[in-house]
Motif scaffolding. Structure first.
Motif, PDB file in Angstrom:
ATOM      1  N   TYR A  39      43.721  44.650  18.854  1.00 48.63           N
ATOM      2  CA  TYR A  39      44.570  43.688  19.547  1.00 48.63           C
ATOM      3  C   TYR A  39      44.230  42.230  19.244  1.00 48.63           C
ATOM      4  CZ  TYR A  39      46.443  47.664  22.026  1.00 48.63           C
ATOM      5  OH  TYR A  39      47.053  48.857  22.311  1.00 48.63           O
ATOM      6  N   GLY A  40      43.199  41.999  18.448  1.00 48.75           N
ATOM      7  CA  GLY A  40      42.909  40.654  17.979  1.00 48.75           C
ATOM      8  C   GLY A  40      42.308  39.737  19.035  1.00 48.75           C
ATOM      9  N   ASP A  41      42.589  38.449  18.901  1.00 47.36           N
ATOM     10  CA  ASP A  41      42.034  37.411  19.768  1.00 47.36           C
ATOM     11  C   ASP A  41      42.503  37.613  21.211  1.00 47.36           C
ATOM     12  OD1 ASP A  41      40.939  35.075  20.776  1.00 47.36           O
ATOM     13  OD2 ASP A  41      42.596  33.820  20.070  1.00 47.36           O
ATOM     14  N   PRO A  42      41.578  37.629  22.191  1.00 44.44           N
ATOM     15  CA  PRO A  42      42.006  37.762  23.590  1.00 44.44           C
ATOM     16  C   PRO A  42      42.962  36.662  24.035  1.00 44.44           C
ATOM     17  CG  PRO A  42      39.669  38.221  23.397  1.00 44.44           C
ATOM     18  CD  PRO A  42      40.109  37.705  22.058  1.00 44.44           C
ATOM     19  N   GLY A  43      42.884  35.478  23.398  1.00 40.74           N
ATOM     20  CA  GLY A  43      43.860  34.440  23.676  1.00 40.74           C
ATOM     21  C   GLY A  43      43.412  33.414  24.701  1.00 40.74           C
ATOM     22  N   PRO A  44      44.162  32.311  24.803  1.00 39.53           N
ATOM     23  CA  PRO A  44      43.768  31.204  25.679  1.00 39.53           C
ATOM     24  C   PRO A  44      43.790  31.562  27.160  1.00 39.53           C
ATOM     25  CG  PRO A  44      45.962  30.836  24.750  1.00 39.53           C
ATOM     26  CD  PRO A  44      45.380  32.006  24.023  1.00 39.53           C
ATOM     27  N   THR A  45      44.689  32.453  27.564  1.00 42.09           N
ATOM     28  CA  THR A  45      44.742  32.822  28.986  1.00 42.09           C
ATOM     29  C   THR A  45      43.457  33.514  29.415  1.00 42.09           C
ATOM     30  OG1 THR A  45      47.147  33.097  28.857  1.00 42.09           O
ATOM     31  CG2 THR A  45      46.027  34.071  30.745  1.00 42.09           C
ATOM     32  N   ALA A  46      42.966  34.428  28.568  1.00 48.74           N
ATOM     33  CA  ALA A  46      41.709  35.116  28.890  1.00 48.74           C
ATOM     34  C   ALA A  46      40.549  34.123  28.903  1.00 48.74           C
ATOM     35  CB  ALA A  46      41.448  36.225  27.880  1.00 48.74           C
ATOM     36  N   ARG A  47      40.533  33.211  27.934  1.00 46.44           N
ATOM     37  CA  ARG A  47      39.439  32.225  27.894  1.00 46.44           C
ATOM     38  C   ARG A  47      39.515  31.271  29.090  1.00 46.44           C
ATOM     39  NH1 ARG A  47      40.275  32.983  22.326  1.00 46.44           N
ATOM     40  NH2 ARG A  47      41.940  31.414  22.233  1.00 46.44           N
ATOM     41  N   PHE A  48      40.721  30.915  29.502  1.00 45.44           N
ATOM     42  CA  PHE A  48      40.875  30.036  30.659  1.00 45.44           C
ATOM     43  C   PHE A  48      40.306  30.693  31.910  1.00 45.44           C
ATOM     44  CE2 PHE A  48      43.152  28.203  34.273  1.00 45.44           C
ATOM     45  CZ  PHE A  48      43.000  26.839  34.026  1.00 45.44           C
ATOM     46  N   ALA A  49      40.446  32.028  32.006  1.00 35.48           N
ATOM     47  CA  ALA A  49      39.928  32.740  33.178  1.00 35.48           C
ATOM     48  C   ALA A  49      38.423  32.581  33.318  1.00 35.48           C
ATOM     49  CB  ALA A  49      40.300  34.216  33.097  1.00 35.48           C
ATOM     50  N   LEU A  50      37.726  32.290  32.208  1.00 41.47           N
ATOM     51  CA  LEU A  50      36.270  32.120  32.266  1.00 41.47           C
ATOM     52  C   LEU A  50      35.866  30.896  33.082  1.00 41.47           C
ATOM     53  CD1 LEU A  50      35.288  32.937  28.564  1.00 41.47           C
ATOM     54  CD2 LEU A  50      35.056  34.412  30.566  1.00 41.47           C
ATOM     55  N   ARG A  51      36.825  30.024  33.391  1.00 42.01           N
ATOM     56  CA  ARG A  51      36.495  28.853  34.208  1.00 42.01           C
ATOM     57  C   ARG A  51      36.198  29.234  35.653  1.00 42.01           C
ATOM     58  NH1 ARG A  51      40.457  23.850  32.340  1.00 42.01           N
ATOM     59  NH2 ARG A  51      40.132  24.058  30.083  1.00 42.01           N
ATOM     60  N   ASP A  52      36.700  30.388  36.051  1.00 46.89           N
ATOM     61  CA  ASP A  52      36.413  30.847  37.415  1.00 46.89           C
ATOM     62  C   ASP A  52      34.935  31.200  37.508  1.00 46.89           C
ATOM     63  OD1 ASP A  52      37.891  32.254  40.024  1.00 46.89           O
ATOM     64  OD2 ASP A  52      36.047  33.275  39.411  1.00 46.89           O
ATOM     65  N   PRO A  53      34.207  30.708  38.500  1.00 50.28           N
ATOM     66  CA  PRO A  53      32.756  30.961  38.560  1.00 50.28           C
ATOM     67  C   PRO A  53      32.376  32.425  38.674  1.00 50.28           C
ATOM     68  CG  PRO A  53      33.557  29.919  40.579  1.00 50.28           C
ATOM     69  CD  PRO A  53      34.660  29.825  39.587  1.00 50.28           C
ATOM     70  N   ASP A  54      33.191  33.235  39.353  1.00 45.08           N
ATOM     71  CA  ASP A  54      32.863  34.654  39.475  1.00 45.08           C
ATOM     72  C   ASP A  54      33.153  35.413  38.180  1.00 45.08           C
ATOM     73  OD1 ASP A  54      32.024  34.211  42.033  1.00 45.08           O
ATOM     74  OD2 ASP A  54      33.823  35.003  43.004  1.00 45.08           O
TER      75      ASP A  54
END
Length: 322
Positions: A39-54
């Motif tokens: 499925y390739g690159d998880p994408g910006p949405t998945a990376r943006f989710a990393l901003r959540d501390p949990d």
């Protein structure tokens, strides 16, 4: 590794999808900055989710290097509940993990020394925060794609059900992965260590995973949470050669498809117009992935697809019944 099941445990073996496993795998690729082989690159949405501390707290497990083991609490056994309740139930079980179990599992994963993980574990908040993080990552990066993933998982479940109907539990176990086999009334799994697990009346769930492909994971330390997670095959997006090309590469896909009959390196080289060294390299990769096996035939060495390779090409043949 050996898994012994008594009659009561054997009667309770079942197949079930695990949304938590898919979420954990996708988060691992996201945190590690790696593309998925299919499925390739998880994408910006998945990376943006990393901003959540949990979410970020769970991602610590995967950010630097693969953990020695995945904490079982991140992949709870899917319960026998309606399909739309499975992930919620897994999150509830995740959040309810005891502080002692959290400490032991993080230590086993060799990341217990990370100050962020240690602080959350010692404060007794890691399990709850992990459940919150996985729920938020799912909502941001997984929920929209789940119907497509679930369709492929359902296709695999249907395939396994047919295998079991035709050949029984032994045929089902043999079909899961090149590293699993049913022998002498027990499950044997090829692992670089020796371990024996006893399931006496305990439930074992066999769970197909799309995003964990091509790996096989065993979760057997707690009899109440026993799962074998195997790579799903089949489904609408994996039925044709173009999908196989994306998965293993165009040349390896051609070689794998042509191994419907045992062949030598020389035969494959001539058939595909490739250098023998090139063929040998690709066969080694396919063999490491458990898709191809080799055997000696007189003075020749021949290669053939494994059951996993058959299933991946959409031409699965249950050699146990042949």
């Amino acid at each position: 590794m050996v898994v012994r099941l008594d009659a009561a445990a054997l009667a309770r073996v079942r197949l079930a999808p695990s949304p938590a496993t898919e979420a954990m795998e996708w988060l691992a690729y996201t945190a590690g900055g790696l593309p998925h082989p299919l499925y390739g690159d998880p994408g910006p949405t998945a990376r943006f989710a990393l901003r959540d501390p949990d979410v970020r707290l769970v991602a610590v497990l995967f950010a630097a290097s693969p953990p020695k083991s995945i904490p079982d609490l991140l992949t709870p056994k899917p319960a026998a509940v309606p399909a739309d309740r499975v992930f919620a139930q897994q999150l509830e079980r995740m959040a309810a993990t005891s502080a002692e179990a959290v400490m032991a599992q993080l230590a086993a994963a060799t990341h217990g020394a990370d100050p962020r993980l240690r602080a959350a574990a010692e404060s007794g908040t890691f399990a709850r925060r992990a459940a919150n993080g996985m729920a938020r990552f799912w909502a941001a990066a997984m929920a929209d794609d789940w119907p497509g993933l679930r369709a492929r998982i359902d296709a695999d479940l249907a395939r396994r059900a047919r295998t079991m109907a035709a050949g029984g539990i032994g045929a089902l176990i043999d079909s899961l992965h090149a590293k699993t086999r049913w022998a002498n009334g027990r499950i044997e799994i090829d692992k670089p260590y020796t371990e024996t697990y006893e399931l006496n009346g305990d439930e074992l769930v066999l769970s197909p995973s799309v995003l964990a492909w091509p790996n096989l994971f065993s979760q057997l330390g707690n009899p109440d949470d026993s799962v074998l997670m195997y790579p799903a095959v089949g489904g609408p997006d994996a039925a044709g050669p173009s999908s196989l090309d994306r998965l293993v590469g165009a040349t390896r896909a051609r070689l794998l498809i042509s191994l419907d009959r045992p062949s030598t390196t020389t035969e494959l080289s001539r058939r595909h117009g490739l250098a023998a060294a090139t063929v040998s390299h690709h066969l080694a990769v396919l063999r490491d992935a458990g898709l191809v096996a080799k055997y000696r035939d007189g003075r020749s060495v021949r290669y053939q697809r494994t059951d996993t390779g058959d299933a991946l090409t959409g031409e699965h043949v249950d050699r146990r019944l042949a």
